[in-house]
Write a protein that holds these residues in place. Sequence first.
Motif, PDB file in Angstrom:
ATOM      1  N   LEU A  57     -56.115   3.728-104.330  1.00 41.28           N
ATOM      2  CA  LEU A  57     -55.058   4.724-104.490  1.00 41.28           C
ATOM      3  C   LEU A  57     -54.705   5.049-105.933  1.00 41.28           C
ATOM      4  O   LEU A  57     -53.872   5.915-106.185  1.00 41.28           O
ATOM      5  CB  LEU A  57     -53.798   4.284-103.742  1.00 41.28           C
ATOM      6  N   GLY A  58     -55.300   4.378-106.892  1.00 41.53           N
ATOM      7  CA  GLY A  58     -55.013   4.635-108.295  1.00 41.53           C
ATOM      8  C   GLY A  58     -55.760   5.852-108.806  1.00 41.53           C
ATOM      9  O   GLY A  58     -56.175   6.735-108.032  1.00 41.53           O
ATOM     10  N   TRP A  59     -55.958   5.883-110.117  1.00 41.65           N
ATOM     11  CA  TRP A  59     -56.645   6.989-110.776  1.00 41.65           C
ATOM     12  C   TRP A  59     -57.375   6.410-111.979  1.00 41.65           C
ATOM     13  O   TRP A  59     -56.759   6.121-113.003  1.00 41.65           O
ATOM     14  CB  TRP A  59     -55.627   8.044-111.192  1.00 41.65           C
ATOM     15  N   PHE A  60     -58.680   6.167-111.800  1.00 44.74           N
ATOM     16  CA  PHE A  60     -59.452   5.623-112.913  1.00 44.74           C
ATOM     17  C   PHE A  60     -60.925   5.962-112.775  1.00 44.74           C
ATOM     18  O   PHE A  60     -61.408   6.329-111.707  1.00 44.74           O
ATOM     19  CB  PHE A  60     -59.274   4.098-113.035  1.00 44.74           C
ATOM     20  N   TYR A  61     -61.606   5.826-113.906  1.00 43.61           N
ATOM     21  CA  TYR A  61     -63.052   6.017-113.971  1.00 43.61           C
ATOM     22  C   TYR A  61     -63.616   4.924-114.859  1.00 43.61           C
ATOM     23  O   TYR A  61     -63.211   4.788-116.017  1.00 43.61           O
ATOM     24  CB  TYR A  61     -63.397   7.382-114.566  1.00 43.61           C
ATOM     25  N   LYS A  62     -64.526   4.119-114.302  1.00 46.03           N
ATOM     26  CA  LYS A  62     -65.294   3.155-115.093  1.00 46.03           C
ATOM     27  C   LYS A  62     -66.758   3.588-115.139  1.00 46.03           C
ATOM     28  O   LYS A  62     -67.422   3.436-116.148  1.00 46.03           O
ATOM     29  CB  LYS A  62     -65.178   1.754-114.501  1.00 46.03           C
ATOM     30  N   SER A  63     -67.233   4.124-114.013  1.00 50.73           N
ATOM     31  CA  SER A  63     -68.599   4.645-113.908  1.00 50.73           C
ATOM     32  C   SER A  63     -68.656   5.550-112.684  1.00 50.73           C
ATOM     33  O   SER A  63     -67.695   5.610-111.908  1.00 50.73           O
ATOM     34  CB  SER A  63     -69.601   3.497-113.758  1.00 50.73           C
ATOM     35  N   ALA A  64     -69.792   6.202-112.494  1.00 46.30           N
ATOM     36  CA  ALA A  64     -69.943   7.083-111.333  1.00 46.30           C
ATOM     37  C   ALA A  64     -69.715   6.335-110.028  1.00 46.30           C
ATOM     38  O   ALA A  64     -69.218   6.904-109.059  1.00 46.30           O
ATOM     39  CB  ALA A  64     -71.331   7.724-111.334  1.00 46.30           C
ATOM     40  N   ASN A  65     -70.053   5.051-110.014  1.00 44.17           N
ATOM     41  CA  ASN A  65     -69.909   4.253-108.795  1.00 44.17           C
ATOM     42  C   ASN A  65     -68.671   3.370-108.788  1.00 44.17           C
ATOM     43  O   ASN A  65     -68.438   2.647-107.819  1.00 44.17           O
ATOM     44  CB  ASN A  65     -71.163   3.395-108.581  1.00 44.17           C
ATOM     45  N   ASP A  66     -67.892   3.405-109.857  1.00 41.34           N
ATOM     46  CA  ASP A  66     -66.668   2.597-109.946  1.00 41.34           C
ATOM     47  C   ASP A  66     -65.543   3.489-110.455  1.00 41.34           C
ATOM     48  O   ASP A  66     -65.240   3.530-111.646  1.00 41.34           O
ATOM     49  CB  ASP A  66     -66.892   1.401-110.869  1.00 41.34           C
ATOM     50  N   ARG A  67     -64.978   4.231-109.519  1.00 40.49           N
ATOM     51  CA  ARG A  67     -63.920   5.190-109.815  1.00 40.49           C
ATOM     52  C   ARG A  67     -63.118   5.388-108.536  1.00 40.49           C
ATOM     53  O   ARG A  67     -63.555   5.011-107.456  1.00 40.49           O
ATOM     54  CB  ARG A  67     -64.516   6.520-110.273  1.00 40.49           C
ATOM     55  N   THR A  68     -61.973   6.003-108.676  1.00 40.23           N
ATOM     56  CA  THR A  68     -61.189   6.343-107.492  1.00 40.23           C
ATOM     57  C   THR A  68     -61.514   7.769-107.062  1.00 40.23           C
ATOM     58  O   THR A  68     -61.949   8.593-107.870  1.00 40.23           O
ATOM     59  CB  THR A  68     -59.681   6.236-107.770  1.00 40.23           C
ATOM     60  N   ALA A  69     -61.263   8.053-105.803  1.00 39.70           N
ATOM     61  CA  ALA A  69     -61.458   9.409-105.279  1.00 39.70           C
ATOM     62  C   ALA A  69     -60.568  10.401-106.015  1.00 39.70           C
ATOM     63  O   ALA A  69     -60.927  11.571-106.180  1.00 39.70           O
ATOM     64  CB  ALA A  69     -61.173   9.447-103.784  1.00 39.70           C
ATOM     65  N   SER A  70     -59.419   9.948-106.495  1.00 39.84           N
ATOM     66  CA  SER A  70     -58.497  10.839-107.200  1.00 39.84           C
ATOM     67  C   SER A  70     -59.054  11.328-108.533  1.00 39.84           C
ATOM     68  O   SER A  70     -58.603  12.340-109.059  1.00 39.84           O
ATOM     69  CB  SER A  70     -57.150  10.148-107.427  1.00 39.84           C
ATOM     70  N   TRP A  71     -60.033  10.617-109.085  1.00 41.36           N
ATOM     71  CA  TRP A  71     -60.622  11.058-110.354  1.00 41.36           C
ATOM     72  C   TRP A  71     -61.462  12.321-110.155  1.00 41.36           C
ATOM     73  O   TRP A  71     -61.536  13.170-111.032  1.00 41.36           O
ATOM     74  CB  TRP A  71     -61.486   9.947-110.971  1.00 41.36           C
ATOM     75  N   THR A  72     -62.103  12.440-108.991  1.00 37.47           N
ATOM     76  CA  THR A  72     -63.056  13.536-108.781  1.00 37.47           C
ATOM     77  C   THR A  72     -62.749  14.445-107.596  1.00 37.47           C
ATOM     78  O   THR A  72     -63.387  15.482-107.456  1.00 37.47           O
ATOM     79  CB  THR A  72     -64.479  12.967-108.589  1.00 37.47           C
ATOM     80  N   GLY A  73     -61.795  14.104-106.759  1.00 42.99           N
ATOM     81  CA  GLY A  73     -61.498  14.899-105.571  1.00 42.99           C
ATOM     82  C   GLY A  73     -60.229  15.713-105.730  1.00 42.99           C
ATOM     83  O   GLY A  73     -59.188  15.188-106.127  1.00 42.99           O
ATOM     84  N   VAL A  74     -60.298  16.981-105.398  1.00 45.87           N
ATOM     85  CA  VAL A  74     -59.167  17.903-105.582  1.00 45.87           C
ATOM     86  C   VAL A  74     -57.909  17.399-104.877  1.00 45.87           C
ATOM     87  O   VAL A  74     -56.857  17.226-105.500  1.00 45.87           O
ATOM     88  CB  VAL A  74     -59.535  19.329-105.099  1.00 45.87           C
TER      89      VAL A  74
END
Length: 161
Positions: A57-74
């Motif tokens: 439920l957070g908002w982060f990006y470490k890599s393409a495979n280690d991120r939250t949906a909120s980083w890339t989903g509208v």
Amino acid sequence: MQELVYDRQAALAYAKKWAFKRNPAFYDFSRIGGDCTNFASQCIYAGAGVMNYTPVLGWFYKSANDRTASWTGVEYLYNFLTSNEGAGPYAKVVPLDKLEVGDIVQLGNATGDFYHSPVVVSVSGGRILVAAHSYDAFNKPLYSYNFAKVRGLHIIGVRKD
């Protein structure tokens, strides 16, 4: 929790630098669903400087495979920004005339499915210009897009643990 000011000029500078190219620190999702919200999150992060590492439920990006949906989903970005009570940026829905540089506009279809997250880079005389990825743009008039619904997300501030 410490309150920080959202640096709108840093978000703008990031949008200007990366609108027509890709920051190698982030995966380019253009060919697998679109890169617009990834780019919007990068711009927000440039202005916020704080991620929220809450799993799922957070908002982060470490890599393409280690991120939250909120980083890339509208919709996920919308949900995070409008309900975040923890670390990171938080926002509220506002009319378009209340948007500022560094805020996010989300475009939707007639059924209410939102599909695009451009970043506001200029507001002048009621005219909103945006930057975006997937279909790369900078200083593009918001109303040159074809959309049925629109919502503005005004970033109020940032919290840091």
